[in-house]
Enzyme design. Structure first.
Site, PDB file in Angstrom:
ATOM      1  N   ASP A  13       0.710  -1.309   0.039  1.00 16.05           N
ATOM      2  CA  ASP A  13      -0.030   0.119   0.004  1.00 16.05           C
ATOM      3  C   ASP A  13       0.781   1.262  -0.216  1.00 16.05           C
ATOM      4  O   ASP A  13       0.478   2.131   0.516  1.00 16.05           O
ATOM      5  CB  ASP A  13      -0.902   0.114   0.945  1.00 16.05           C
ATOM      6  N   LYS A  16       2.012   2.422  -5.214  1.00 15.59           N
ATOM      7  CA  LYS A  16       2.843   1.906  -6.402  1.00 15.59           C
ATOM      8  C   LYS A  16       2.065   2.034  -7.414  1.00 15.59           C
ATOM      9  O   LYS A  16       2.625   2.447  -8.528  1.00 15.59           O
ATOM     10  CB  LYS A  16       3.254   0.396  -6.319  1.00 15.59           C
ATOM     11  N   HIS A  41      -4.266  -1.840  -6.273  1.00 12.63           N
ATOM     12  CA  HIS A  41      -3.325  -0.575  -6.538  1.00 12.63           C
ATOM     13  C   HIS A  41      -4.484   0.658  -7.034  1.00 12.63           C
ATOM     14  O   HIS A  41      -5.229   0.465  -8.207  1.00 12.63           O
ATOM     15  CB  HIS A  41      -2.500  -1.057  -7.736  1.00 12.63           C
ATOM     16  N   THR A 128      -5.913 -11.643   3.226  1.00 13.30           N
ATOM     17  CA  THR A 128      -6.980 -10.867   2.287  1.00 13.30           C
ATOM     18  C   THR A 128      -8.290 -11.953   1.826  1.00 13.30           C
ATOM     19  O   THR A 128      -9.021 -11.648   1.306  1.00 13.30           O
ATOM     20  CB  THR A 128      -6.374 -10.335   1.042  1.00 13.30           C
ATOM     21  N   GLN A 223       2.411  -5.812  -3.050  1.00 13.79           N
ATOM     22  CA  GLN A 223       2.550  -6.050  -1.747  1.00 13.79           C
ATOM     23  C   GLN A 223       3.969  -5.281  -1.608  1.00 13.79           C
ATOM     24  O   GLN A 223       4.390  -4.454  -2.326  1.00 13.79           O
ATOM     25  CB  GLN A 223       2.657  -7.483  -1.410  1.00 13.79           C
ATOM     26  N   THR A 300      -9.821  -5.186   0.893  1.00 13.31           N
ATOM     27  CA  THR A 300     -10.617  -5.837   2.101  1.00 13.31           C
ATOM     28  C   THR A 300     -11.303  -4.549   2.904  1.00 13.31           C
ATOM     29  O   THR A 300     -12.244  -5.005   3.580  1.00 13.31           O
ATOM     30  CB  THR A 300      -9.684  -6.454   3.275  1.00 13.31           C
ATOM     31  N   ASP A 332       2.488  14.824   1.765  1.00  8.15           N
ATOM     32  CA  ASP A 332       1.541  15.969   2.488  1.00  8.15           C
ATOM     33  C   ASP A 332       0.868  15.444   3.721  1.00  8.15           C
ATOM     34  O   ASP A 332       0.113  16.055   4.456  1.00  8.15           O
ATOM     35  CB  ASP A 332       0.444  16.284   1.198  1.00  8.15           C
TER      36      ASP A 332
HETATM   37  P1  IMP Z   1      -2.638 -12.856   1.776  1.00  5.34           P
HETATM   38  O1  IMP Z   1      -1.510 -12.222   0.627  1.00  5.34           O
HETATM   39  O2  IMP Z   1      -3.823 -12.752   1.321  1.00  5.34           O
HETATM   40  O3  IMP Z   1      -2.329 -14.330   2.102  1.00  5.34           O
HETATM   41  O4  IMP Z   1      -2.338 -12.245   3.118  1.00  5.34           O
HETATM   42  C1  IMP Z   1      -0.924 -12.195   3.849  1.00  5.34           C
HETATM   43  C2  IMP Z   1      -0.681 -10.835   4.334  1.00  5.34           C
HETATM   44  O5  IMP Z   1      -0.435  -9.818   3.334  1.00  5.34           O
HETATM   45  C3  IMP Z   1      -1.966 -10.263   5.311  1.00  5.34           C
HETATM   46  O6  IMP Z   1      -1.361  -9.553   6.353  1.00  5.34           O
HETATM   47  C4  IMP Z   1      -2.332  -9.194   4.193  1.00  5.34           C
HETATM   48  O7  IMP Z   1      -3.002  -8.041   4.870  1.00  5.34           O
HETATM   49  C5  IMP Z   1      -1.063  -8.842   3.611  1.00  5.34           C
HETATM   50  N1  IMP Z   1      -1.217  -8.327   2.330  1.00  5.34           N
HETATM   51  C6  IMP Z   1      -1.485  -8.936   1.013  1.00  5.34           C
HETATM   52  N2  IMP Z   1      -1.488  -8.277   0.155  1.00  5.34           N
HETATM   53  C7  IMP Z   1      -1.555  -6.924   0.410  1.00  5.34           C
HETATM   54  C8  IMP Z   1      -1.401  -5.612  -0.282  1.00  5.34           C
HETATM   55  O8  IMP Z   1      -1.655  -5.713  -1.380  1.00  5.34           O
HETATM   56  N3  IMP Z   1      -1.220  -4.576   0.574  1.00  5.34           N
HETATM   57  C9  IMP Z   1      -1.199  -4.843   1.894  1.00  5.34           C
HETATM   58  N4  IMP Z   1      -1.078  -5.995   2.557  1.00  5.34           N
HETATM   59  C10 IMP Z   1      -1.317  -7.133   1.976  1.00  5.34           C
END
Ligand code: IMP
Length: 427
Positions: A13, A16, A41, A128, A223, A300, A332
């Site tokens: 987050d 990107k 994204h 997620t 990620q 989510t 900002d």
């Molecule tokens: P998973 O990738 O759904 O298996 O989640 C594993 C961990 O990665 C959890 O803590 C999610 O919240 C985190 N996570 C997965 N994708 C993202 C993303 O795009 N942004 C931030 N956290 C993520």
């Protein structure tokens, strides 16, 4: 022109999507190489506001081809829906391709993700629930189904039949839930295969052809580095590697083609889901950041945990990726704070650690050691030149550069494309 990798330097987050959308203008190809639709994204541009989960953020530029590489796990339903939404907003998707080798998220992956999270209860990872972990587990367990399989009905039938036998045994005997119907999955996924057939390609060849032509290619990380399955806060990680090294494996190119590795960092830290986060602020400052920045998960909707910039974790990420430059986003958001803090060490058992511990229990107990800088307390979201930023904001950025040992090349001061300060060239 070269390949540039854009990589999340924190827990995901980092913004990107905006950076890729902006840089894609000069590129010919944008490639996703890891993760799946767990990514979210956010892109705000003249076509509207979008949350992309699978489609690369280069899609908004008509001349740019977009590839979902072999390293991504693809939920066909999500992909087809996302394409429909883009098309409804007038965005063309005719230059989007999916690697024949990309693994497919199946209904049992979604089910296992949810069942495991429920089984873990308070120890849940906070995934997620998009089936990402189980899909990557099947890939390495050699039980996966790939995009090319969906296009070969006989091969798909045989493979599904064999894999589902084992999945149904686990569903019924371990979790005590109803088995899944082979017939229903077969017809649903053959249908997806037919709708995706025009997208599924030998994408490694497309990428190599562009490399030969000298095109600018963007590898779009998903990620963040601290969620990496090897180097992240294990087991509170995702199930693939968001690092630049995996940009090669997940797209099918050699390391020598990557000429710049840009780390994308927020000016503060956020994390969504469980797991250690040493600089998390559980007080009104954290709340203030969350509200000012609207820090809620794009996939989510969960509130993100917010905290000060973690120089120790970020330096670790910079080393793992070999960042040649950084993009600093959401500067900002810090505009109103009288004091801004940067974590430069962790206190643990009476000692100060200056490297990122591998042991999650140690990390949970670490207390951040902060350096305090005076806040600039002036708006920055209209500024487009580095020299025009308040002196204190520049000092803050210079300190971050020292900690991550690479220059900040881009600064984002708002969600729109034009709210960007280009400090230096990426290469
Ligand atoms: P998973 O990738 O759904 O298996 O989640 C594993 C961990 O990665 C959890 O803590 C999610 O919240 C985190 N996570 C997965 N994708 C993202 C993303 O795009 N942004 C931030 N956290 C993520």
């Amino acid at each position: 022109m070269p390949v540039i990798a854009l990589i999340g330097g924190q827990w995901g987050d980092e913004g990107k999507g905006k950076i890729v959308d902006m840089l894609a203008e000069q590129s010919q190809l944008t490639v996703r190489f890891s993760g799946g639709d767990n990514a979210g994204h956010t892109v705000i541009n003249p076509s509207g506001e979008f949350r992309l989960h699978l489609v690369p953020s280069g899609i908004f530029h008509p001349g740019v081809s977009c590839i979902i590489g072999n390293g991504v796990v693809v939920n066909p339903e999500v992909l087809l829906k996302e394409m429909e939404q883009l098309q409804a907003a007038g965005v063309k998707t005719d230059r989007l391709y999916v690697s024949e080798r990309a693994h497919i998220i199946m209904p049992y992956h979604l089910l296992f993700d949810a069942l495991e999270e429920e089984r873990l209860g308070v120890r849940a990872l906070g995934t997620t629930r998009r089936g990402i972990g189980p899909a990557f587990a099947d890939k390495v367990a050699r039980q996966g189904i790939r995009a090319c399989d969906l296009l070969d009905k006989q091969a798909f039938r045989n493979r599904l039949s064999s894999v589902l036998e084992s999945k149904n045994a686990i569903l019924t005997r371990v979790y005590g839930v109803t088995p899944l119907s082979e017939e229903a999955i077969y017809s649903q996924y053959v249908g997806y295969g037919e709708r995706m057939a025009h997208l599924v390609r030998d994408t490694e060849q497309i990428i190599h052809d562009e490399i030969r032509k000298g095109s600018l290619i963007l590898l779009e990380g998903a990620q963040g580095s601290l969620l990496d399955v090897d180097f992240g806060t294990y087991p509170y990680v995702t199930s693939s590697s968001p690092l630049a090294g995996n940009g090669c494996l997940g797209a099918g190119i050699g390391p020598r083609h990557i000429k710049a590795v840009i780390g994308v960092f927020k000016a503060y830290s956020t994390r969504v889901g469980s797991g250690p986060m040493p600089t998390e602020l559980k007080d009104e400052i954290g709340q203030n950041i969350r509200e000012r920045a609207q820090e809620f998960g794009a996939t989510t909707g969960r509130p993100r945990r917010c905290g000060w910039f973690d120089g120790i974790a970020s330096r670790f990420a910079a080393r793992l990726n070999g960042f040649t430059g950084a993009a600093l986003t959401r500067l900002d958001i810090l505009d109103t704070f009288p004091v801004v803090k940067i974590c430069v060490g962790y206190r643990f058992n009476g000692q100060t650690l200056t490297s990122f511990p591998s042991n999650g229990r140690v990390l949970e107990e670490c207390q951040p050691v902060y350096e305090e800088l005076e806040g600039w307390q002036a708006p920055t979201s209209h500024i487009t030149e580095f020299a025009r930023l308040p002196l204190r904001a520049r000092r803050y950025i210079r300190r971050l550069e020292e900690l991550i040992s690479c220059p900040v090349a881009i600064i984002s001061v708002g969600p729109r494309r034009e709210q960007t300060i280009k400090v230096r060239r990426l290469i």
